[in-house]
Design a protein around this motif. Structure first.
Motif, PDB file in Angstrom:
ATOM      1  N   PHE A  81       0.825  -1.207   0.000  1.00 35.45           N
ATOM      2  CA  PHE A  81       0.000   0.000   0.000  1.00 35.45           C
ATOM      3  C   PHE A  81       0.863   1.263   0.000  1.00 35.45           C
ATOM      4  O   PHE A  81       0.593   2.221  -0.742  1.00 35.45           O
ATOM      5  N   THR A  96      -3.382   0.302   6.463  1.00 34.24           N
ATOM      6  CA  THR A  96      -4.472  -0.365   5.760  1.00 34.24           C
ATOM      7  C   THR A  96      -5.351  -1.023   6.809  1.00 34.24           C
ATOM      8  O   THR A  96      -4.897  -1.351   7.911  1.00 34.24           O
ATOM      9  N   CYS A 156      -5.729   6.048   5.629  1.00 34.88           N
ATOM     10  CA  CYS A 156      -6.033   4.612   5.670  1.00 34.88           C
ATOM     11  C   CYS A 156      -6.590   4.138   4.337  1.00 34.88           C
ATOM     12  O   CYS A 156      -7.533   4.725   3.809  1.00 34.88           O
ATOM     13  N   GLY A 157      -6.013   3.072   3.829  1.00 41.79           N
ATOM     14  CA  GLY A 157      -6.571   2.398   2.664  1.00 41.79           C
ATOM     15  C   GLY A 157      -7.464   1.273   3.153  1.00 41.79           C
ATOM     16  O   GLY A 157      -6.979   0.315   3.753  1.00 41.79           O
ATOM     17  N   ARG A 162      -9.485  -1.961   2.613  1.00 38.61           N
ATOM     18  CA  ARG A 162      -9.342  -3.069   1.658  1.00 38.61           C
ATOM     19  C   ARG A 162     -10.409  -4.134   1.890  1.00 38.61           C
ATOM     20  O   ARG A 162     -11.002  -4.216   2.966  1.00 38.61           O
ATOM     21  N   VAL A 210      -7.667  -2.397  -2.259  1.00 36.01           N
ATOM     22  CA  VAL A 210      -8.093  -1.152  -1.603  1.00 36.01           C
ATOM     23  C   VAL A 210      -9.038  -0.416  -2.543  1.00 36.01           C
ATOM     24  O   VAL A 210      -8.693  -0.152  -3.701  1.00 36.01           O
TER      25      VAL A 210
END
Ligand code: 0WD
Ligand code: CA
Length: 347
Positions: A159, A221, A256-257, A259, A265
């Motif tokens: 990420f 993430t 924040c990704g 997913r 994501v």
């Protein structure tokens, strides 16, 4: 109570984990055009990842290298006036030296119910050096890591690659192998009540669009939140760690990704570090920053009361497993937990 963290320096570790004073490895945040609608496949390149040698315990050596090269940052006016030769004073005028991650763990301890810690402390020339060692439980968990868990750990590193560049205003290079060797670390001075602390933490990137004084940004993430229960757990167990980690180095923004279970994501969400304690207030019995800092303050006081021998060959071990009490023992001189290297103590 906790003084605003102040950056006093930085250093980089290259692909071979060689120390360099300065910003060589600093990255820049590349915000995608549509942060609310992305498609990052975090699974890509898993097999070609370049891994850090985990068998080598790096202890706090890189922080010590930074200190040796930057003694002037620790000198008082008095020191400068009394210097007789060209060697700067060996006294750091600092109570504690450690990694940021250790302080994060201590801050979260009042609310931790799963993972304990083991902290070695050595008093040397008036400064308490603290190094974290893996607990037996951590070691056995690590040995039992499944392929799936290992892949998921990779997702976090992948990420970072999607959202950062080596050059300002560059384009992310998502074709090169991911590695967890290179690092950019900031060195921070702060104070909690009577305790002055110098610590270092790894920083993901600089956000050039950021208007605040501290332009660093932290990448995370997390699994997309689908249910109220997941939302509660996210606030109770994850946000406390994110908050503590970033607050300690004054990072204002966490990206924040979110997913799915397939490692894709789909959207980014910003979390302002300062607002996290407010976000969690709707929990039943929420965690509170005051409780975290009170615990840290009391622990540091306990260390100062307990660690009385100023000798780099003597280590005091503090350990804790939830929900128990903190253990403490003084090890005999020259134990296997000694961690201040000769090149540092003889400098
Ligand atoms: O006690 C510690 N925190 C230790 C740190 C023990 C042993 C080594 N280190 C090293 C790390 O390899 C890294 O170079 O110190 C540096 C980071 O120190 P920190 O900032 O005090 O660590 P922490 O706040 O726990 O982690 C920051 C980031 C992590 O980001 P995420 O988003 O996952 O919190 O540092 C990286 C990781 O990217 N990181 C590691 N990378 C590889 N192996 C490790 C590790 N063992 N620990 C942290
Ligand atoms: Ca991160």
């Amino acid at each position: 109570m906790f003084r605003k963290p102040c950056e006093v320096g930085n250093f980089s570790l290259d692909i071979d984990r060689i120390f360099n004073d300065g910003k060589d490895m600093m990255k820049y945040y590349h915000k995608p055009d549509k942060p609310g609608n992305v498609c990052f496949d975090l699974k890509l390149g898993y097999k070609s990842m370049v891994r850090k040698d985990e068998s080598k315990d790096e202890l706090i050596n890189d922080i010590l290298r930074w200190i040796m090269r930057n003694r002037k940052c620790f000198q008082t006016a008095e020191d400068q006036a009394t210097i007789t030769d060209s060697k700067p004073s060996r006294n750091l005028h600092t109570d504690f030296v450690c990694w940021r991650g250790l302080l994060t763990k201590l801050l979260c301890t009042p609310y931790e119910s799963r993972d304990g810690w083991m902290i070695a402390v050595t008093l040397h020339k008036g400064t308490y050096y603290m190094n974290e060692y893996e607990t037996e439980k951590k070691k056995s968990d690590k040995a039992a890591t499944t392929e799936r868990q290992d892949q998921m750990a990779y997702w976090g590193w992948k990420f970072e690659q999607y959202v950062s560049t080596s050059e300002p205003n560059g384009i992310p290079d998502t074709d090169s192998p991911v590695n967890n060797c290179e690092a950019y670390c900031t060195v921070i001075r702060s104070r909690l009540e009577k305790h002055s602390i110098v610590y270092s933490g790894e920083v993901d990137a600089v956000d050039l669009d950021c208007s605040s004084e501290n332009k660093y940004v932290e990448f995370k993430t997390s699994r997309e939140i689908d249910t109220p229960r997941q939302n509660q757990n996210f606030k109770r167990f994850k946000l406390i760690k994110w908050w503590a980690q970033s607050y300690l180095v004054g990072i204002p923004l966490i990206v924040c990704g979110f997913r799915d279970d397939d490692g894709i994501v789909h959207r980014l969400q910003n979390f302002e570090t300062a607002k996290i304690p407010d976000i969690v207030k709707d929990l039943r019995d929420p965690w509170e920053p005051n409780v975290c800092f009170n615990f840290l303050n009391q622990f540091l006081e306990f260390v100062k009361r307990t660690v009385t021998t100023d000798n780099h060959k003597v280590v005091y071990l503090f350990d804790w497993e939830p929900p128990g009490d903190i253990g403490c023992r003084r090890l005999e001189e020259g134990s296997s937990y000694c961690f201040l290297p000769d090149w540092y103590v003889n400098d």
